[in-house]
Design a protein around this motif. Structure first.
Motif, PDB file in Angstrom:
ATOM      1  N   TRP A 157       0.853  -1.208   0.000  1.00 28.68           N
ATOM      2  CA  TRP A 157       0.000   0.000   0.000  1.00 28.68           C
ATOM      3  C   TRP A 157       0.878   1.244   0.000  1.00 28.68           C
ATOM      4  O   TRP A 157       0.637   2.192  -0.747  1.00 28.68           O
ATOM      5  N   ARG A 158       1.915   1.229   0.839  1.00 29.93           N
ATOM      6  CA  ARG A 158       2.797   2.398   0.950  1.00 29.93           C
ATOM      7  C   ARG A 158       3.505   2.673  -0.374  1.00 29.93           C
ATOM      8  O   ARG A 158       3.629   3.830  -0.779  1.00 29.93           O
ATOM      9  N   VAL A 159       3.957   1.639  -1.070  1.00 21.35           N
ATOM     10  CA  VAL A 159       4.590   1.840  -2.382  1.00 21.35           C
ATOM     11  C   VAL A 159       3.606   2.533  -3.322  1.00 21.35           C
ATOM     12  O   VAL A 159       3.940   3.517  -3.986  1.00 21.35           O
ATOM     13  N   GLY A 160       2.369   2.025  -3.367  1.00 17.40           N
ATOM     14  CA  GLY A 160       1.360   2.623  -4.236  1.00 17.40           C
ATOM     15  C   GLY A 160       0.993   4.033  -3.825  1.00 17.40           C
ATOM     16  O   GLY A 160       0.829   4.916  -4.677  1.00 17.40           O
ATOM     17  N   ALA A 161       0.873   4.264  -2.517  1.00 23.42           N
ATOM     18  CA  ALA A 161       0.487   5.594  -2.026  1.00 23.42           C
ATOM     19  C   ALA A 161       1.580   6.625  -2.296  1.00 23.42           C
ATOM     20  O   ALA A 161       1.289   7.764  -2.685  1.00 23.42           O
ATOM     21  N   ILE A 162       2.839   6.248  -2.108  1.00 22.10           N
ATOM     22  CA  ILE A 162       3.948   7.166  -2.405  1.00 22.10           C
ATOM     23  C   ILE A 162       3.953   7.496  -3.895  1.00 22.10           C
ATOM     24  O   ILE A 162       4.079   8.656  -4.292  1.00 22.10           O
ATOM     25  N   THR A 163       3.786   6.475  -4.711  1.00 17.94           N
ATOM     26  CA  THR A 163       3.749   6.691  -6.161  1.00 17.94           C
ATOM     27  C   THR A 163       2.629   7.646  -6.543  1.00 17.94           C
ATOM     28  O   THR A 163       2.826   8.587  -7.324  1.00 17.94           O
ATOM     29  N   ALA A 164       1.447   7.428  -5.993  1.00 19.80           N
ATOM     30  CA  ALA A 164       0.288   8.268  -6.319  1.00 19.80           C
ATOM     31  C   ALA A 164       0.456   9.692  -5.797  1.00 19.80           C
ATOM     32  O   ALA A 164       0.171  10.668  -6.506  1.00 19.80           O
ATOM     33  N   PHE A 165       0.923   9.828  -4.565  1.00 22.57           N
ATOM     34  CA  PHE A 165       1.101  11.156  -3.986  1.00 22.57           C
ATOM     35  C   PHE A 165       2.093  11.978  -4.804  1.00 22.57           C
ATOM     36  O   PHE A 165       1.873  13.164  -5.083  1.00 22.57           O
ATOM     37  N   PHE A 166       3.198  11.343  -5.190  1.00 20.58           N
ATOM     38  CA  PHE A 166       4.193  12.102  -5.931  1.00 20.58           C
ATOM     39  C   PHE A 166       3.803  12.324  -7.384  1.00 20.58           C
ATOM     40  O   PHE A 166       4.308  13.259  -8.014  1.00 20.58           O
ATOM     41  N   ALA A 167       2.871  11.543  -7.915  1.00 23.15           N
ATOM     42  CA  ALA A 167       2.321  11.885  -9.234  1.00 23.15           C
ATOM     43  C   ALA A 167       1.596  13.223  -9.139  1.00 23.15           C
ATOM     44  O   ALA A 167       1.718  14.074 -10.024  1.00 23.15           O
ATOM     45  N   LEU A 168       0.861  13.427  -8.037  1.00 26.37           N
ATOM     46  CA  LEU A 168       0.223  14.722  -7.790  1.00 26.37           C
ATOM     47  C   LEU A 168       1.281  15.817  -7.662  1.00 26.37           C
ATOM     48  O   LEU A 168       1.190  16.870  -8.314  1.00 26.37           O
ATOM     49  N   SER A 169       2.290  15.569  -6.866  1.00 24.33           N
ATOM     50  CA  SER A 169       3.358  16.540  -6.668  1.00 24.33           C
ATOM     51  C   SER A 169       4.066  16.859  -7.986  1.00 24.33           C
ATOM     52  O   SER A 169       4.360  18.018  -8.284  1.00 24.33           O
TER      53      SER A 169
END
Length: 194
Positions: A157-169
């Protein structure tokens, strides 16, 4: 007649900061010796500033089965895929410091498959790239290589969440032309390669 937005390559914080934001900015400035430009840009939007950095801190500093270096590794590699200069350079600097490797962030930004990484790190980045580029294709089978290397559901989950958050960033930095501070370029490069 063209109009240049006031938030285009911002390098100074908004005037009249709320006390909590001013305190956070001063803490970051003292710790790093400069203020990263993303703090300046987001300071113009106080509610978003708070939400962004609260989620950032939960992902990047909170308890996790991923090391802090692994988390930064995800940011560098997926931000390169998203062509985000700011995040590749800024988080590349943080990755160099946390991983104690002065050149590996450059490898991650170009071709993580050829980088000097462990099997675990490559599996994490393969999954992160799938999430970054084709999230709709992720199936339970994509988790199997990660389970084999010791990752848990929470880690995945953390791998996916980091990926998604930084796509926003990445997209915020991209459209607003937020460029990396010069200080980031040399951070973590002052030691010989291991």
């Amino acid at each position: 007649m063209s109009h240049v937005p006031y938030l285009f390559n911002v390098t100074k914080p908004a005037p009249d900061l709320a006390p909590d934001i001013a305190e956070r900015i001063e803490t970051v400035r003292e710790k790093s010796g400069f203020l990263p430009n993303v703090f300046s840009a987001l300071s113009y939007f106080p509610a978003e500033f708070r939400a962004f950095f609260d989620y950032h801190d939960a992902l990047m500093e909170g308890e996790s089965g991923l090391t802090k270096a692994e988390r930064e590794m995800i940011v560098v590699a997926t931000s390169a895929t998203n062509r985000c200069t700011y995040c590749v350079v800024a988080h590349g600097a943080i990755y160099r410091i946390r991983s104690k490797h002065p050149y590996r962030s450059d490898q991650l930004a170009i071709d993580f498959e050829r980088a000097d990484l462990s099997d675990r790190e490559k599996a994490i980045l393969r999954f992160a790239h799938t999430v970054s580029l084709h999230p709709e294709t992720v199936t339970p089978e994509d988790f199997a290589p990660l389970y084999e290397l010791g990752l848990t559901d929470d880690d995945i989950w953390r791998v996916g969440a980091i990926t998604a958050f930084f796509a926003l960033s990445n997209r915020l930095a991209g459209f607003a032309k937020i460029m990396p501070n010069q200080e980031f370029y040399l951070m973590g490069r002052d030691r010989p390669a291991p």
